[in-house]
Design a protein around this motif. Structure first.
Motif, PDB file in Angstrom:
ATOM      1  N   SER A 132       4.051   2.012   2.343  1.00 44.57           N
ATOM      2  CA  SER A 132       5.057   3.036   2.083  1.00 44.57           C
ATOM      3  C   SER A 132       4.411   4.413   2.058  1.00 44.57           C
ATOM      4  CB  SER A 132       5.757   2.791   0.744  1.00 44.57           C
ATOM      5  OG  SER A 132       6.391   1.537   0.719  1.00 44.57           O
ATOM      6  N   VAL A 133       5.170   5.391   2.498  1.00 42.66           N
ATOM      7  CA  VAL A 133       4.808   6.796   2.322  1.00 42.66           C
ATOM      8  C   VAL A 133       5.844   7.392   1.388  1.00 42.66           C
ATOM      9  CG1 VAL A 133       4.723   9.053   3.426  1.00 42.66           C
ATOM     10  CG2 VAL A 133       3.638   7.099   4.515  1.00 42.66           C
ATOM     11  N   GLN A 162       0.359  -2.281  -4.926  1.00 43.12           N
ATOM     12  CA  GLN A 162      -0.892  -2.614  -5.615  1.00 43.12           C
ATOM     13  C   GLN A 162      -1.990  -1.582  -5.361  1.00 43.12           C
ATOM     14  OE1 GLN A 162       0.699  -5.186  -3.599  1.00 43.12           O
ATOM     15  NE2 GLN A 162       1.805  -5.628  -5.505  1.00 43.12           N
ATOM     16  N   TRP A 163      -1.910  -0.899  -4.219  1.00 37.94           N
ATOM     17  CA  TRP A 163      -2.963   0.030  -3.839  1.00 37.94           C
ATOM     18  C   TRP A 163      -2.374   1.387  -3.488  1.00 37.94           C
ATOM     19  CZ3 TRP A 163      -8.084  -1.248  -4.209  1.00 37.94           C
ATOM     20  CH2 TRP A 163      -8.382  -2.609  -4.359  1.00 37.94           C
ATOM     21  N   VAL A 164      -3.184   2.429  -3.688  1.00 32.74           N
ATOM     22  CA  VAL A 164      -2.791   3.796  -3.350  1.00 32.74           C
ATOM     23  C   VAL A 164      -3.859   4.389  -2.435  1.00 32.74           C
ATOM     24  CG1 VAL A 164      -2.350   6.130  -4.189  1.00 32.74           C
ATOM     25  CG2 VAL A 164      -1.528   4.158  -5.488  1.00 32.74           C
ATOM     26  N   LEU A 165      -3.412   4.892  -1.287  1.00 30.57           N
ATOM     27  CA  LEU A 165      -4.288   5.646  -0.386  1.00 30.57           C
ATOM     28  C   LEU A 165      -3.889   7.104  -0.490  1.00 30.57           C
ATOM     29  CD1 LEU A 165      -6.389   5.924   1.903  1.00 30.57           C
ATOM     30  CD2 LEU A 165      -4.519   5.498   3.526  1.00 30.57           C
ATOM     31  N   GLU A 166      -4.802   7.919  -1.030  1.00 33.92           N
ATOM     32  CA  GLU A 166      -4.512   9.339  -1.194  1.00 33.92           C
ATOM     33  C   GLU A 166      -5.237  10.129  -0.115  1.00 33.92           C
ATOM     34  OE1 GLU A 166      -4.368  12.661  -4.733  1.00 33.92           O
ATOM     35  OE2 GLU A 166      -6.123  11.356  -4.638  1.00 33.92           O
ATOM     36  N   LEU A 167      -4.476  10.916   0.651  1.00 35.16           N
ATOM     37  CA  LEU A 167      -5.036  11.795   1.671  1.00 35.16           C
ATOM     38  C   LEU A 167      -5.147  13.194   1.087  1.00 35.16           C
ATOM     39  CD1 LEU A 167      -3.024  10.605   4.805  1.00 35.16           C
ATOM     40  CD2 LEU A 167      -5.172   9.719   3.894  1.00 35.16           C
ATOM     41  N   SER A 168      -6.316  13.797   1.236  1.00 37.55           N
ATOM     42  CA  SER A 168      -6.583  15.092   0.616  1.00 37.55           C
ATOM     43  C   SER A 168      -6.954  16.110   1.676  1.00 37.55           C
ATOM     44  CB  SER A 168      -7.711  14.960  -0.419  1.00 37.55           C
ATOM     45  OG  SER A 168      -7.418  13.942  -1.351  1.00 37.55           O
ATOM     46  N   LEU A 209       0.854  -1.186   0.000  1.00 36.40           N
ATOM     47  CA  LEU A 209       0.000   0.000   0.000  1.00 36.40           C
ATOM     48  C   LEU A 209       0.886   1.231   0.000  1.00 36.40           C
ATOM     49  CD1 LEU A 209      -2.775   1.477   0.375  1.00 36.40           C
ATOM     50  CD2 LEU A 209      -2.378   1.258   2.847  1.00 36.40           C
ATOM     51  N   LEU A 210       0.626   2.150  -0.913  1.00 38.79           N
ATOM     52  CA  LEU A 210       1.379   3.394  -0.995  1.00 38.79           C
ATOM     53  C   LEU A 210       0.481   4.538  -0.536  1.00 38.79           C
ATOM     54  CD1 LEU A 210       3.911   5.000  -1.852  1.00 38.79           C
ATOM     55  CD2 LEU A 210       2.916   5.130  -4.160  1.00 38.79           C
ATOM     56  N   ILE A 211       0.926   5.304   0.459  1.00 40.61           N
ATOM     57  CA  ILE A 211       0.184   6.448   0.971  1.00 40.61           C
ATOM     58  C   ILE A 211       0.773   7.711   0.357  1.00 40.61           C
ATOM     59  CG2 ILE A 211      -0.577   7.683   3.030  1.00 40.61           C
ATOM     60  CD1 ILE A 211      -0.166   5.151   4.623  1.00 40.61           C
ATOM     61  N   THR A 243      -6.752   1.339  -6.815  1.00 41.21           N
ATOM     62  CA  THR A 243      -5.612   0.563  -7.302  1.00 41.21           C
ATOM     63  C   THR A 243      -4.600   1.506  -7.925  1.00 41.21           C
ATOM     64  OG1 THR A 243      -6.569   0.209  -9.488  1.00 41.21           O
ATOM     65  CG2 THR A 243      -7.111  -1.401  -7.762  1.00 41.21           C
ATOM     66  N   VAL A 244      -3.381   1.028  -8.037  1.00 39.31           N
ATOM     67  CA  VAL A 244      -2.336   1.859  -8.632  1.00 39.31           C
ATOM     68  C   VAL A 244      -2.715   2.259 -10.055  1.00 39.31           C
ATOM     69  CG1 VAL A 244       0.041   1.830  -9.464  1.00 39.31           C
ATOM     70  CG2 VAL A 244      -0.479   0.963  -7.187  1.00 39.31           C
TER      71      VAL A 244
END
Length: 667
Positions: free
Chosen positions: A552-553, A564-570, A404-406, A579-580
């Motif tokens: 990862s950040v 595989q996944w992206v968590l975007e903080l806004s 997971l990429l933040i 997903t990526v």
């Protein structure tokens, strides 16, 4: 701050300050002398401490008794010398007097030895006791959020020993000098009631003046202690950030900052010197008057043959010794002002450590459950002071083996989520399921470099692992750090590694720890920011081969290929999980928007079917929020998970993740 006693201050405030001081003393001494909590000091250790203390008290009583005995021998010796003709009696008295002085010397030496031994044992225990509090429940981390606790490192390293030394010195000096003062007053009383009464009255007046001087010195000492702590921290700050200062050529500015704090320290020291001068003048003058007035009163009695010369000499000597004992006692009260400051600061520090280590009550916290996976369930994370919401209603699950990429703008809470996983921050609501922390390895942007050998660096935090030099060399080879061995003599060499290794090398060293410990979960907070893309790719490939689940950040686009996944903080504490591939398509649309007034169409019918182009009508997340009772965070979460939402009017919608649509469409 210490309570300041002055004429304008109510007596109740002075009493309150004294009461608080006594409570602080009890908090620091009771666990050592009267352990009541389970897991405290061993009973044998307590008995040993009390045994040494009783021995010290007996030595002090014996010393005072010997001093009184030698005082009478002195009087007898003077009488024999002046009036006697018996030489043998004279030498017998001198012999007894000499033996008594030998015993006095021995008692002085042994009493100081026992006192220092008690001081050492007590200091060792109290240091370990406070240090255990400092390291328990991550209090060393949480204490940084309490702005009223300054310089915790100095309180540990420099302010524990003075508390012990001053406490024992004050108690033993107080006991010894009070006994001496009483003994000398009794002796003088047997010689002249008038002299004894005058000495007592004079003592009361002197103590009133001494307390007045001492109160001002207490306040000055407290300010000096604070300024020393600030000056020490300033120098430490330059040492820690030496490279940054050198890059910016900030020597002049740093010199100004250090100079200001040193000037403040010098001013406080000068104030103390001025007040100590006044105190020294008073003490010496006070002592001088006591030394001379016995002659003024008793001299005429000797001239008129009402007293013998031995009595006059004994009374004069007792008055002199009384003055010395009183001066030492007054001086000890002055020193005790600094002691009270140390007690206050150490007690405040100890209480603060206990407070921050406790689980907060009457506040909402994120419930943490330990299982072998990582899941956020409607988690709303706030800053520790509950003043700001970082992310709202976050729901996601990271499956074993996934990445997971933040991402998100700076300051939007990416690292804060990692703190929540580590249990450092738990202010908020919701439920966090995470593996035991023993199975998680954290790799920060600036790796933690311990004080130790290269072997200990690589094995940290599991320094009890047993790996051969060949195995360690193989790990260094995998992270491209094999050249480090050329700079030192071997794995057991201890050098200042932070100065030897560049930031990029330190980050590779952190990855070496990862390959050694094989954690089930890995958290990387911009852990490759100082590496080139080649080294970054090589390390992430090594990471993927370990089959660990990692989060990862980072900001680099190169990181997408390893997750595989992206968590975007806004903004506004909102978020989205995609997903990526979907995230990259979204960014392409944002960076290359379609021409205006061109409707978005779907053309996904089978080839056999006639192609019909329809204009897609749907709702955005914010528009869906007005149609439902859900929060914006929940709507984004359900969108990322492919779940449907039923609006207030009973219509069901599902989010279309097609990059050309990205709308809530009616089912």
């Amino acid at each position: 701050m210490q309570a300041q006693i002055s004429r304008d201050q109510p007596i109740t405030n002075s009493y309150s300050a004294l009461t608080q001081f006594w409570e602080n003393i009890k908090a620091l001494t009771e666990p050592y002398w009267y352990p009541t909590k389970a897991g405290g000091r061993a009973f044998s250790a307590v008995i040993r401490s009390w045994g040494m203390l009783i021995t010290l008290i007996l030595l002090i009583i014996g010393l005072v008794s010997l001093n009184v005995f030698t005082n009478f021998l002195y009087r007898y010796l003077v009488d024999i010398t002046i009036t006697g003709r018996d030489v043998s009696k004279f030498f017998d008295t001198v012999l007894i007097y000499s033996v008594a002085l030998i015993f006095v010397t021995a008692f002085v030496g042994f009493s100081k030895f026992v006192r220092k031994q008690i001081s050492l044992d007590w200091y060792q225990w109290l240091n370990n006791h406070i240090l255990a509090k400092y390291l328990y429940g991550r209090a060393y981390y949480k204490i940084n959020f309490k702005s009223d606790i300054d310089n915790p490192d100095q309180r540990l390293s420099q302010e524990i020993e003075p508390v012990i030394n001053n406490a024992l010195t004050f108690v033993t000096t107080f006991l010894e000098k009070i006994l001496e003062i009483i003994a000398y007053i009794v002796i003088i009383w047997t010689i002249s009631h008038q002299v004894a009464i005058i000495l007592v009255i004079y003592t009361v007046i002197g103590n009133v003046v001494a307390v007045y001087l001492t109160q001002h010195l207490n306040n000055i000492n407290q300010e000096e202690l604070q300024s020393k702590a600030d000056y020490n921290y300033c120098l430490t700050h330059v040492r820690v950030h030496a490279e940054s200062v050198a890059f910016f050529r900030g020597e002049k500015q740093e010199s100004n900052i250090i100079g200001k704090r040193f000037t403040k320290l010098v001013k406080n020291v000068q104030r103390r010197i001025d007040w100590e001068r006044n105190q020294d003048i008073f003490n010496r003058g006070y002592q001088a008057v006591i030394e001379i007035f016995p002659f003024l009163i008793l001299g005429p009695l000797y001239i008129t043959n009402q007293l013998g010369f031995g009595e006059i000499s004994q009374a004069s000597l007792c008055a002199y010794l009384f003055a010395n004992s009183l001066a030492e006692l007054i001086n000890e009260f002055g020193v005790s002002g600094r002691f009270s400051i140390y007690v206050e600061r150490l007690s405040e520090f100890s209480s603060a450590l206990e407070e921050v280590a406790k689980e907060p009550t009457n506040v909402s916290t994120i419930k943490t459950v330990e299982e072998n996976h990582l899941t956020f369930e409607n988690v709303t994370l706030q800053t520790p002071n509950y003043e700001q919401v970082i992310v709202e209603d976050l729901s996601l699950s990271v499956q074993p083996g996934e990445g997971l990429l933040i991402v998100g703008p700076s300051g939007r809470g990416k690292s804060s989520l990692l703190r929540a996983i580590a249990g450092l921050w738990n202010a908020g609501t919701g439920r966090l399921v995470r593996p035991p922390l023993e199975e998680v390895l954290f790799l920060p942007q600036r790796p933690y470099i311990i004080l130790g050998t290269l072997r200990e660096q690589l094995l940290y935090p599991n320094t009890n692992l047993q790996l051969t030099d060949a195995q360690l060399k193989e790990v260094l080879q995998k992270v491209n750090l094999q050249n480090v061995l050329n700079r030192v003599e071997g794995f057991d060499t201890e050098v200042p590694w932070e100065n030897i290794l560049s930031l990029g090398e330190q980050q590779r060293l952190a990855f070496a720890r990862l390959l050694i410990t094989h954690p089930s979960f890995t958290i990387l907070d911009e852990a490759t920011s100082a590496l080139d893309l080649t080294n970054e790719g090589h390390l992430y490939q090594q990471l993927q081969e370990t089959k660990t689940t990692f989060i990862s950040v980072g900001h680099r686009e190169s990181l997408f290929q390893y997750h595989q996944w992206v968590l975007e903080l806004s903004e506004n504490s909102t978020w989205q999980l995609v997903t990526v591939e979907d995230y990259q398509k979204q960014k392409q649309i944002v960076n290359n928007p379609p021409p205006e007034n061109v409707p978005i169409t779907i053309n996904n019918l089978p080839k056999e079917t006639t192609v019909i182009t329809n204009i897609i009508t749907g709702f955005s997340h914010k528009e869906m929020q007005t149609l439902t009772d859900y929060s914006l965070g929940t709507i984004r979460s359900r969108a990322s998970q492919g779940k449907s939402i039923t609006t207030k009017d009973g219509v069901t919608y599902r989010y279309n993740k097609d990059p050309k649509v990205l709308k809530w469409l009616r089912v």
